[in-house]
Design a protein around this motif. Structure first.
Motif, PDB file in Angstrom:
ATOM      1  N   ALA A   1      -0.492   4.247   2.707  1.00 34.17           N
ATOM      2  CA  ALA A   1      -1.533   3.987   3.713  1.00 34.17           C
ATOM      3  C   ALA A   1      -2.808   4.735   3.387  1.00 34.17           C
ATOM      4  CB  ALA A   1      -1.028   4.383   5.096  1.00 34.17           C
ATOM      5  N   MET A   2      -2.697   5.878   2.695  1.00 38.26           N
ATOM      6  CA  MET A   2      -3.874   6.673   2.348  1.00 38.26           C
ATOM      7  C   MET A   2      -4.217   6.589   0.867  1.00 38.26           C
ATOM      8  SD  MET A   2      -3.570  10.080   4.726  1.00 38.26           S
ATOM      9  CE  MET A   2      -2.022  10.685   4.062  1.00 38.26           C
ATOM     10  N   SER A   3      -3.567   5.658   0.164  1.00 37.63           N
ATOM     11  CA  SER A   3      -3.806   5.496  -1.266  1.00 37.63           C
ATOM     12  C   SER A   3      -5.112   4.751  -1.533  1.00 37.63           C
ATOM     13  CB  SER A   3      -2.643   4.719  -1.897  1.00 37.63           C
ATOM     14  OG  SER A   3      -2.936   4.366  -3.228  1.00 37.63           O
ATOM     15  N   LYS A   4      -5.772   5.131  -2.611  1.00 36.17           N
ATOM     16  CA  LYS A   4      -6.995   4.456  -3.027  1.00 36.17           C
ATOM     17  C   LYS A   4      -6.734   3.442  -4.143  1.00 36.17           C
ATOM     18  CE  LYS A   4      -9.550   6.390  -0.042  1.00 36.17           C
ATOM     19  NZ  LYS A   4     -10.024   5.551   1.092  1.00 36.17           N
ATOM     20  N   LEU A   5      -5.471   3.163  -4.420  1.00 37.17           N
ATOM     21  CA  LEU A   5      -5.141   2.153  -5.419  1.00 37.17           C
ATOM     22  C   LEU A   5      -5.596   0.773  -4.948  1.00 37.17           C
ATOM     23  CD1 LEU A   5      -1.506   3.118  -6.496  1.00 37.17           C
ATOM     24  CD2 LEU A   5      -3.619   3.547  -7.742  1.00 37.17           C
ATOM     25  N   GLU A   6      -5.801  -0.112  -5.905  1.00 33.02           N
ATOM     26  CA  GLU A   6      -6.181  -1.477  -5.567  1.00 33.02           C
ATOM     27  C   GLU A   6      -5.042  -2.190  -4.840  1.00 33.02           C
ATOM     28  OE1 GLU A   6      -7.401  -3.438  -9.120  1.00 33.02           O
ATOM     29  OE2 GLU A   6      -9.159  -2.156  -9.424  1.00 33.02           O
ATOM     30  N   LYS A   7      -5.419  -3.220  -4.100  1.00 36.10           N
ATOM     31  CA  LYS A   7      -4.452  -3.921  -3.253  1.00 36.10           C
ATOM     32  C   LYS A   7      -3.253  -4.437  -4.045  1.00 36.10           C
ATOM     33  CE  LYS A   7      -4.029  -7.925  -0.208  1.00 36.10           C
ATOM     34  NZ  LYS A   7      -4.713  -9.107   0.367  1.00 36.10           N
ATOM     35  N   GLY A   8      -3.470  -4.863  -5.275  1.00 33.59           N
ATOM     36  CA  GLY A   8      -2.378  -5.379  -6.088  1.00 33.59           C
ATOM     37  C   GLY A   8      -1.293  -4.348  -6.316  1.00 33.59           C
TER      38      GLY A   8
ATOM     39  N   LEU B   1      -0.694  -1.786  -4.329  1.00 35.22           N
ATOM     40  CA  LEU B   1      -0.039  -1.539  -3.042  1.00 35.22           C
ATOM     41  C   LEU B   1       0.998  -2.619  -2.742  1.00 35.22           C
ATOM     42  CD1 LEU B   1      -3.077  -0.429  -0.831  1.00 35.22           C
ATOM     43  CD2 LEU B   1      -1.439   1.012  -2.046  1.00 35.22           C
ATOM     44  N   SER B   2       0.664  -3.859  -3.060  1.00 34.09           N
ATOM     45  CA  SER B   2       1.610  -4.950  -2.841  1.00 34.09           C
ATOM     46  C   SER B   2       2.847  -4.781  -3.719  1.00 34.09           C
ATOM     47  CB  SER B   2       0.945  -6.300  -3.138  1.00 34.09           C
ATOM     48  OG  SER B   2      -0.115  -6.546  -2.229  1.00 34.09           O
ATOM     49  N   LEU B   3       2.634  -4.368  -4.969  1.00 30.65           N
ATOM     50  CA  LEU B   3       3.753  -4.162  -5.880  1.00 30.65           C
ATOM     51  C   LEU B   3       4.658  -3.038  -5.384  1.00 30.65           C
ATOM     52  CD1 LEU B   3       5.260  -4.602  -8.552  1.00 30.65           C
ATOM     53  CD2 LEU B   3       3.623  -3.040  -9.636  1.00 30.65           C
ATOM     54  N   LEU B   4       4.061  -1.915  -5.007  1.00 27.74           N
ATOM     55  CA  LEU B   4       4.859  -0.767  -4.576  1.00 27.74           C
ATOM     56  C   LEU B   4       5.544  -1.014  -3.238  1.00 27.74           C
ATOM     57  CD1 LEU B   4       2.309   1.962  -5.646  1.00 27.74           C
ATOM     58  CD2 LEU B   4       4.570   1.601  -6.646  1.00 27.74           C
ATOM     59  N   GLY B   5       4.996  -1.918  -2.431  1.00 30.86           N
ATOM     60  CA  GLY B   5       5.616  -2.261  -1.163  1.00 30.86           C
ATOM     61  C   GLY B   5       6.591  -3.420  -1.267  1.00 30.86           C
ATOM     62  N   PHE B   6       6.763  -3.960  -2.482  1.00 26.49           N
ATOM     63  CA  PHE B   6       7.602  -5.156  -2.656  1.00 26.49           C
ATOM     64  C   PHE B   6       9.071  -4.835  -2.417  1.00 26.49           C
ATOM     65  CE2 PHE B   6      10.268  -7.968  -5.239  1.00 26.49           C
ATOM     66  CZ  PHE B   6       9.857  -9.195  -4.744  1.00 26.49           C
ATOM     67  N   ARG B   7       9.742  -5.735  -1.710  1.00 24.96           N
ATOM     68  CA  ARG B   7      11.162  -5.577  -1.400  1.00 24.96           C
ATOM     69  C   ARG B   7      11.926  -6.802  -1.914  1.00 24.96           C
ATOM     70  NH1 ARG B   7      13.498  -2.074   2.054  1.00 24.96           N
ATOM     71  NH2 ARG B   7      11.471  -1.505   2.929  1.00 24.96           N
ATOM     72  N   PHE B   8      12.954  -6.561  -2.728  1.00 25.53           N
ATOM     73  CA  PHE B   8      13.757  -7.649  -3.277  1.00 25.53           C
ATOM     74  C   PHE B   8      14.603  -8.291  -2.179  1.00 25.53           C
ATOM     75  CE2 PHE B   8      12.863  -5.000  -6.939  1.00 25.53           C
ATOM     76  CZ  PHE B   8      12.630  -5.915  -7.948  1.00 25.53           C
ATOM     77  N   LYS B   9      14.835  -9.582  -2.320  1.00 26.87           N
ATOM     78  CA  LYS B   9      15.686 -10.312  -1.383  1.00 26.87           C
ATOM     79  C   LYS B   9      16.766 -11.047  -2.168  1.00 26.87           C
ATOM     80  CE  LYS B   9      13.206  -9.281   2.269  1.00 26.87           C
ATOM     81  NZ  LYS B   9      13.717  -8.355   3.292  1.00 26.87           N
ATOM     82  N   GLY B  10      18.005 -10.942  -1.720  1.00 25.95           N
ATOM     83  CA  GLY B  10      19.101 -11.613  -2.383  1.00 25.95           C
ATOM     84  C   GLY B  10      19.586 -10.844  -3.604  1.00 25.95           C
ATOM     85  N   SER B  11      20.643 -11.311  -4.213  1.00 25.96           N
ATOM     86  CA  SER B  11      21.237 -10.733  -5.423  1.00 25.96           C
ATOM     87  C   SER B  11      21.745  -9.313  -5.167  1.00 25.96           C
ATOM     88  CB  SER B  11      20.244 -10.745  -6.593  1.00 25.96           C
ATOM     89  OG  SER B  11      19.312  -9.683  -6.488  1.00 25.96           O
ATOM     90  N   THR B  12      22.091  -8.623  -6.241  1.00 22.27           N
ATOM     91  CA  THR B  12      22.647  -7.267  -6.122  1.00 22.27           C
ATOM     92  C   THR B  12      21.606  -6.249  -5.692  1.00 22.27           C
ATOM     93  OG1 THR B  12      22.250  -6.905  -8.479  1.00 22.27           O
ATOM     94  CG2 THR B  12      24.431  -7.712  -7.843  1.00 22.27           C
ATOM     95  N   HIS B  13      20.320  -6.605  -5.768  1.00 22.43           N
ATOM     96  CA  HIS B  13      19.255  -5.679  -5.407  1.00 22.43           C
ATOM     97  C   HIS B  13      18.656  -6.001  -4.040  1.00 22.43           C
ATOM     98  CE1 HIS B  13      19.463  -4.092  -9.440  1.00 22.43           C
ATOM     99  NE2 HIS B  13      19.268  -5.291  -9.941  1.00 22.43           N
ATOM    100  N   ASP B  14      19.410  -6.705  -3.209  1.00 28.82           N
ATOM    101  CA  ASP B  14      18.903  -7.096  -1.896  1.00 28.82           C
ATOM    102  C   ASP B  14      18.400  -5.887  -1.110  1.00 28.82           C
ATOM    103  OD1 ASP B  14      18.420  -8.983   0.203  1.00 28.82           O
ATOM    104  OD2 ASP B  14      20.163  -8.156   1.237  1.00 28.82           O
ATOM    105  N   ASN B  15      17.177  -5.992  -0.580  1.00 28.25           N
ATOM    106  CA  ASN B  15      16.546  -4.980   0.263  1.00 28.25           C
ATOM    107  C   ASN B  15      15.980  -3.790  -0.515  1.00 28.25           C
ATOM    108  OD1 ASN B  15      15.760  -4.430   2.956  1.00 28.25           O
ATOM    109  ND2 ASN B  15      17.301  -2.818   3.103  1.00 28.25           N
TER     110      ASN B  15
END
Length: 299
Positions: A30-37, A39-53
């Protein structure tokens, strides 16, 4: 709070003995100055498969903790990597366990069980860390040096309580000269704050921080459209009603329309962006009102 024991954070905590990264990571991003891309990558959550959530940022934070062999050092490294403007400090340096006691004397163990109980529960009357745990000395120092202390909106017991119940936090709040402002939630949370109105929220926050007391409370007066209100109510999360008597509270009460406009883009790292609340506070509006509130308290 370092009491999270559910979801991906809880899994990493159990498997590797690290501080649950979820809440800490959200604060850092929330306080990071990184570009939006990024932030989206670091906030990404896997769905399905063995890595679900599984969450990318959580994995990075856990890995850095294992590399550093110290949670505080790992958080310092993440501050640099994420170009964080500000400081994120965990309430405790060891993962905590939250315990809730209900009206009927029954007990709930763990932040996840308290926030998402498997069966209907009576209202919560008390919350504590079990076993008791000393607060992070850095957190105590930050409270003492603060110009303003804000207890922000969030899950009252399964989020805020974990941050306030570390040993020494309440005493540090008493000693602190800074005003203490509480931003009231927009909606209640099913199974945790059912039927709570403004007075009850304030009462329980002050019980969690006792013997410290709040200086002011900020309350939203805006109302979402009827469709959103109905969807929230149907999900067991109605709007919080303002039942405070004007001019009779021991607090400064500031009421303003703080709702974000419909369609406002959410921070990709926020809970709301991943299926949480359908409406939220507008951060710019809230910042203005907090400063207004501080000016009123300093008169």
């Amino acid at each position: 709070s370092t009491a999270d024991n559910g979801g991906h954070s809880g899994e990493l905590r159990m498997q590797y003995g690290v501080l649950p990264p979820g809440d800490l990571l959200r604060a850092l991003l929330a306080m990071s100055k990184l570009e939006k891309g990024w932030l989206s990558l670091l906030g990404f959550r896997f769905k399905g498969s063995t890595h679900d959530n599984a969450n990318v940022g959580n994995l990075i934070m856990a890995a850095q903790t294992l590399i550093s062999q110290d949670p505080l050092t790992a958080i310092d490294v993440l501050h640099q990597l994420l170009q964080v403007q500000g400081r994120v400090i965990p309430a405790t340096v060891i993962a905590a366990n939250l315990k809730a006691i209900y009206e009927d004397g029954s007990v709930g163990e763990g932040e996840h069980e308290i926030g998402l109980p498997k069966e209907p529960r009576q209202p919560i009357v008390h919350c504590e860390l079990n076993p008791p745990m000393s607060a992070n000395p850095e957190a105590l120092q930050a409270i003492g040096q603060a110009d303003l202390i804000i207890i922000a909106m969030g899950d009252l017991y399964s989020s805020i309580a974990g941050a306030l119940k570390g040993g020494g936090i309440a005493e540090a709040l008493v000693r602190a000269q800074a005003p203490k402002i509480y931003v009231l939630n927009l909606a209640t949370k099913q199974a945790e704050t059912d039927d709570y109105q403004a007075t009850r929220f304030i009462e329980m926050v002050e019980r969690l921080m006792c013997p410290a007391r709040l200086s002011a409370v900020i309350i939203n007066t805006g109302r979402p459209n009827d469709e959103l209100v109905q969807r929230h109510t149907s999900a067991g999360q109605p709007l919080v009603l303002d039942d405070l008597s004007r001019g009779t509270s021991h607090l400064l009460v500031v009421r303003r329309d703080l709702l974000a406009a419909p369609g406002t883009e959410l921070n990709p790292t926020s809970k709301s962006a991943d299926g949480g609340s359908l409406f939220r506070h507008d951060p710019d509006k809230l910042a203005v009102v907090i400063l207004e509130c501080l000016a009123l308290l300093r008169r």
